[in-house]
Write an enzyme that holds these catalytic residues in place. Structure first.
Site, short mmCIF file in Angstrom:
data_model
loop_
_atom_site.label_atom_id
_atom_site.label_comp_id
_atom_site.label_asym_id
_atom_site.label_seq_id
_atom_site.Cartn_x
_atom_site.Cartn_y
_atom_site.Cartn_z
N GLU A 218 -11.28 -7.24 -6.35
CA GLU A 218 -10.60 -8.39 -7.69
C GLU A 218 -11.54 -8.47 -8.61
OE1 GLU A 218 -8.80 -8.11 -3.54
OE2 GLU A 218 -11.01 -8.40 -3.84
N ARG B 48 0.96 -1.43 -0.09
CA ARG B 48 0.03 -0.11 0.02
C ARG B 48 0.81 1.34 -0.07
NH1 ARG B 48 -5.59 -0.85 2.98
NH2 ARG B 48 -5.83 -3.44 3.30
#
Length: 581
Positions: free
Chosen positions: A484, A220
């Site tokens: 996803e 991240r």
């Protein structure tokens, strides 16, 4: 024409005796004079023969000699290797030798020092022109809405609780700002980008005495900093990335070199989680893209060496047809025996990064490709099943302990169609693409089966049923607005050009707008089966970093806005450049 040739011969005739009667000629010896006289006669013969040629023949000879002279000049003007290039290569080699990895672990031969010399590569910066159609404009407005809510109620904190208007901290690193900054850049949100950049410049520090998750911070924060550096060439981002990377290196201090899960950035120490002696397999194998890119950007192989060693160690461990258990011991370097095997939580991105590392390194590290291909064959053999009655393809799990098949699939597993399609686009067998298309449709149905048109965290499948292929347990019915499936839609859209995938993405986006949008942003939901789902009051950083980014890319009329031939996308949707080696 004959008269002209005769005239030229006559004019040249008396010239020769005159020349040879000069004082200089008389000073030479007789043999020299005879030799030069013979040469003069030869010259006269050549001139006579030249004049006998037709105009076409002479033109062809002129062309031949012109081409010959041009070729010679080009060869002479070609740049030669300079000493400056050699100096640069020697300097890179010296740096590589000075900065060998200090990660602990056995060395087979200390005399065999691995020399790393990176090719001098020029990675072109992408150009983003902002939204180009109504769907993209809608996604940009969604991003700005989420950013405004976060800025007003949680600025500088990790996450926003959009219902209560409160802040939530996980690592105290301003996750939402850092994680979503490249999304702002891609969308052309210049004001938001500058706000985030100034916060990173003035407020983002890594000196707090606080534990963070090694994997989450790598994908991240480190991944985002590297992407923003690549996009902007602003060394602010690289300096921050280098500082963070050096602190994260503590994770590799285990006896085996397999990273610990927790790192204290301030004290530069690392340890296993409090609840277990094990690290998660997906987590220790999903940092290689970022650490390799950090090495390439800083010309320091230390980061890449440590992360690559992890992949090499896991390559050597025994597996079940390429499939790996989800826990590994950083002290011994071995998997937890009989742990769950899944492409969902704690297992998913191990498989993703095998393929993407191979691509990142110019398809030059063959064991990564071998491990990926073997693993997908293992998926086909052990995990890919069909439901009843409609024979929907899904990917199940091998349960912990017994390794019995469990017909459940995490939403996280919906990354796989995109990865399969990416592999097929780079030369892998056709059945990879067939599996990708079928699995993508099953993932779509996990959305379409619910009134919110949003998918649950986990879907269960019936192996023997006359009615429904899938069902959702109440405990698994929540939605975190995960990316996803939209990620796979974008991969499939870029690689095939099929606009059906855009339409599917638009249906999901409308579900977000109708059920997840609140006054201060977007909230996760407690139950996608309900027509009035209860909000869970959390906006994860990946919603802005990944979900909205992939939707924006999916809706672009330019399929190659981020070209998959030039970039690998890390597990948090941060594009990193592909290298030659």
């Amino acid at each position: 024409m004959n008269l002209q040739r005769d005239t030229k011969i006559d004019l040249s005739g008396p010239t020769i005796p005159t020349i040879f009667k000069s004082n200089k000629i008389d000073a030479w010896n007789d043999s020299d004079s005879d030799e030069n006289f013979d040469q003069s006669i030869s010259h006269r013969k050549i001139i006579r023969r030249w004049n006998q040629l037709s105009r076409l023949q002479r033109s062809l000879i002129y062309v031949f000699f012109t081409v010959l002279v041009t070729v010679v000049l080009v060869i002479l003007c070609l740049p030669k290797p300079t000493s400056d290039v050699n100096k640069i290569k020697r300097k890179l080699e010296q740096n590589a030798l000075k900065n060998v990895s200090h990660a602990k672990g056995p060395a087979s031969n200390l005399d065999q020092v691995k020399k790393v010399i990176y090719d001098i590569e020029v990675n072109e910066r992408p150009v983003f022109s902002g939204p180009g159609n109504a769907r993209q404009f809608a996604v940009v407005e969604s991003f700005k809405h989420a950013w405004r809510g976060y800025k007003e109620h949680a600025w500088g904190h990790d996450n926003l609780k959009p219902v209560s208007g409160m802040a939530y901290d996980w690592f105290s690193l301003g996750l939402t700002i850092v994680d979503s900054l490249d999304t702002a850049y891609i969308m052309g949100c210049n004001e938001e980008f500058e706000e985030g950049k100034q916060w990173i410049k003035n407020e983002l520090i890594f000196t707090k005495n606080k534990d963070v998750n090694f994997f989450e911070v790598t994908i991240r924060v480190l991944g985002a900093l590297l992407t923003n550096y690549h996009f902007t060439e602003d060394t602010l981002f690289l300096d921050k990335a280098k500082d963070l990377g050096e602190r994260l290196m503590a994770a590799f201090s285990s006896p085996s070199g397999i990273p610990y899960s927790d790192v204290n950035l301030g004290t530069r120490t690392a340890h296993a989680p409090e609840w277990s002696h094990y690290s998660t397999t997906a987590e220790v194998t999903t940092v290689q893209l970022e650490f390799r890119e950090l090495s390439r950007a800083t010309n320091n192989p230390m980061f890449e060496d440590a992360a690559t060693a992890v992949s090499e160690k896991i390559h050597q461990l025994p597996k079940k047809r390429g499939l790996v258990p989800i826990f590994i011991n950083p002290n011994t370097g071995h998997f937890l025996p009989h742990a769950t095997i899944t492409l969902g939580a704690r297992g998913d991105s191990y498989y993703e990064y095998l393929l993407k590392q191979w691509l990142q390194t110019g398809k030059t590290i063959n064991y990564l490709l071998d491990d990926y291909v073997t693993a997908i064959e293992g998926v086909r053999e052990y995990l890919a099943k069909r439901s009843s009655p409609n024979k929907r393809l899904f990917i199940g799990e091998l349960a912990s302990g017994s390794e019995a098949f469990n017909p459940k699939m995490d939403h996280l597993t919906c990354f796989l169609p995109g990865t399969l399609a990416l592999g097929h686009a780079n030369g892998l067998p056709g059945w990879h693409m067939t599996m990708a298309e079928e699995l993508l449709y099953t993932c779509y149905l996990t959305y379409a089966a619910h009134p919110t048109f949003l998918a649950p965290e986990i879907t269960h499948f019936n192996m023997v049923s006359a009615t429904d292929d899938m069902y959702t347990k109440t405990a698994d019915a929540h939605s975190l607005l995960r990316p996803e499936f939209v990620e796979s839609l974008w991969y499939m859209y870029q690689l095939t050009g099929n606009t059906t995938y855009q339409d599917w993405g638009w249906q999901i986006y409308q579900g977000f707008e109708k059920y997840a949008k609140v006054t201060n942003g977007y909230t996760s939901l407690a139950n996608v089966k309900s027509e009035k789902p209860i909000p869970r009051d959390m906006m994860e950083s990946f919603f802005m970093s990944e979900t909205l980014k992939y939707l924006y890319l999916l809706f672009s009329e330019d399929r190659y806005i981020i070209d998959l031939n030039k970039y690998v996308i890390n597990s948090e949707a941060h594009p990193l450049p592909v290298h030659k080696n």
